[in-house]
Motif scaffolding. Sequence first.
Motif, short mmCIF file in Angstrom:
data_model
loop_
_atom_site.label_atom_id
_atom_site.label_comp_id
_atom_site.label_asym_id
_atom_site.label_seq_id
_atom_site.Cartn_x
_atom_site.Cartn_y
_atom_site.Cartn_z
N CYS A 146 -2.00 1.91 12.03
CA CYS A 146 -0.95 1.98 11.00
C CYS A 146 -1.57 2.46 9.68
O CYS A 146 -2.29 1.71 9.01
CB CYS A 146 -0.27 0.63 10.80
N VAL A 147 -1.28 3.69 9.32
CA VAL A 147 -1.84 4.27 8.10
C VAL A 147 -1.30 3.56 6.87
O VAL A 147 -2.02 3.39 5.87
CB VAL A 147 -1.52 5.79 8.04
N MET A 148 -0.05 3.11 6.93
CA MET A 148 0.53 2.40 5.79
C MET A 148 -0.24 1.11 5.50
O MET A 148 -0.51 0.78 4.33
CB MET A 148 2.00 2.08 6.04
N GLN A 149 -0.60 0.37 6.53
CA GLN A 149 -1.33 -0.88 6.32
C GLN A 149 -2.70 -0.61 5.72
O GLN A 149 -3.16 -1.36 4.85
CB GLN A 149 -1.46 -1.64 7.64
N TRP A 150 -3.37 0.45 6.18
CA TRP A 150 -4.65 0.81 5.58
C TRP A 150 -4.47 1.18 4.11
O TRP A 150 -5.30 0.83 3.26
CB TRP A 150 -5.30 1.97 6.34
N ALA A 151 -3.37 1.86 3.79
CA ALA A 151 -3.10 2.24 2.40
C ALA A 151 -2.88 0.99 1.54
O ALA A 151 -3.33 0.92 0.39
CB ALA A 151 -1.89 3.17 2.33
N VAL A 152 -2.17 0.00 2.09
CA VAL A 152 -1.97 -1.26 1.37
C VAL A 152 -3.31 -1.95 1.13
O VAL A 152 -3.57 -2.47 0.04
CB VAL A 152 -1.00 -2.18 2.15
N ASP A 153 -4.16 -1.98 2.16
CA ASP A 153 -5.46 -2.63 2.03
C ASP A 153 -6.34 -1.94 1.00
O ASP A 153 -7.14 -2.59 0.30
CB ASP A 153 -6.18 -2.65 3.38
N ILE A 154 -6.21 -0.61 0.89
CA ILE A 154 -7.07 0.16 -0.01
C ILE A 154 -6.49 0.25 -1.42
O ILE A 154 -7.19 0.01 -2.42
CB ILE A 154 -7.31 1.57 0.56
N PHE A 155 -5.20 0.56 -1.53
CA PHE A 155 -4.60 0.79 -2.85
C PHE A 155 -3.75 -0.38 -3.34
O PHE A 155 -3.47 -0.48 -4.53
CB PHE A 155 -3.72 2.05 -2.81
N GLY A 156 -3.33 -1.23 -2.43
CA GLY A 156 -2.45 -2.34 -2.79
C GLY A 156 -0.99 -1.98 -2.58
O GLY A 156 -0.61 -0.81 -2.56
N ALA A 157 -0.16 -3.01 -2.43
CA ALA A 157 1.27 -2.81 -2.22
C ALA A 157 1.91 -2.35 -3.53
O ALA A 157 1.46 -2.68 -4.61
CB ALA A 157 1.92 -4.09 -1.74
N THR A 158 2.99 -1.58 -3.40
CA THR A 158 3.68 -1.07 -4.59
C THR A 158 5.14 -1.50 -4.66
O THR A 158 5.89 -1.01 -5.49
CB THR A 158 3.62 0.48 -4.62
N ASN A 159 5.53 -2.43 -3.79
CA ASN A 159 6.92 -2.89 -3.83
C ASN A 159 6.99 -4.35 -3.39
O ASN A 159 5.98 -4.94 -2.99
CB ASN A 159 7.81 -2.02 -2.94
N ARG A 160 8.17 -4.92 -3.49
CA ARG A 160 8.35 -6.35 -3.19
C ARG A 160 8.25 -6.66 -1.71
O ARG A 160 8.23 -7.82 -1.32
CB ARG A 160 9.69 -6.84 -3.74
N TYR A 161 8.22 -5.63 -0.88
CA TYR A 161 8.09 -5.85 0.56
C TYR A 161 6.63 -5.92 0.99
O TYR A 161 6.33 -6.12 2.17
CB TYR A 161 8.80 -4.72 1.32
#
Length: 307
Positions: free
Chosen positions: A234-249
């Motif tokens: 899941c590329v999105m999960q890696w992006a969250v781990d690297i850059f952090g979440a950007t929304n309330r979800y």
Amino acid sequence: KTVMANPLPREPSADPDALAQLRQEAIDKQWSFGVTRLRSQYRMKPKPGAQPVSWVSSPYNRTKNPVYLVSDCVPLRPRQQRSAPTQKQCLARKITSLRSKLRATRFQESILLKQLLERAGRNICVLDTETTGLEAHDQIIELAIVDVAGTPLFTQRFKPTVSIHPKASEVHGIQIGALEHSDGWPTHHHTIQDILKNKTVAIFNADFDLAKLKATSAAFSLDTRWVDELDTLCVMQWAVDIFGATNRYGTISLANTVGECGLTFEGDAHSALADSLMTQRALLSMSELATPLELELDTLQRQKDAL
């Protein structure tokens, strides 16, 4: 009687004679100061056993600070001049700074992602879909697969058995009429399986696309077990781990991920092919975030070892 004075503070003179004159003036005039000013302006400290001539309340708290006559003080030891750091010491400091920077979460996650991709080698592909909507019964109407180098392996639109939700059409721009002469999902079902078989499949928001692969196959009474057998990333999960979440979800969009990577979106956003290509570029970019620092660290270490 102690004469209390408060001349304007001056920087301690680097000239020993001027500093001695400054001290003598304070002694002759029976000036007294707090410890901080004695040290900073006169380079002096109270003699052992010296008694304060008064106490001054701190403006910041309830403590009282002692005040001493300059005549009851002795000079501080001369400040030792620090020698300029050697080239090896300068390199060692830069190496320590880089190592500390590399311990940041985004760089550690980037290193792990790079290791994962290296283990998979070229046996990676990137998949993206456009669908009739977000509900459980919605189906895939466009699917694209590219390899790790960005070469398209498959791109196709499909005629669904359900209508396209208006909000979905607003996003990807596909109307049901444009799919009237497109193939049905069963026509390419096995081709898609063959392409994805034994590969690591990178998907932005993998849970959503995998659910739609199963839902679309099930809508045509086709086997769905192959979807569960896929090795996915899941590329999105890696992006969250690297850059952090950007929304309330607790997630991050592909557009925001592309921006964080310093990339520019190419092609028509929300088309399966364009999104799969941008996912591929973002994936590689995230895996290389720490590489420049690692190369710089290696260069500095070799320079230091050569001295």
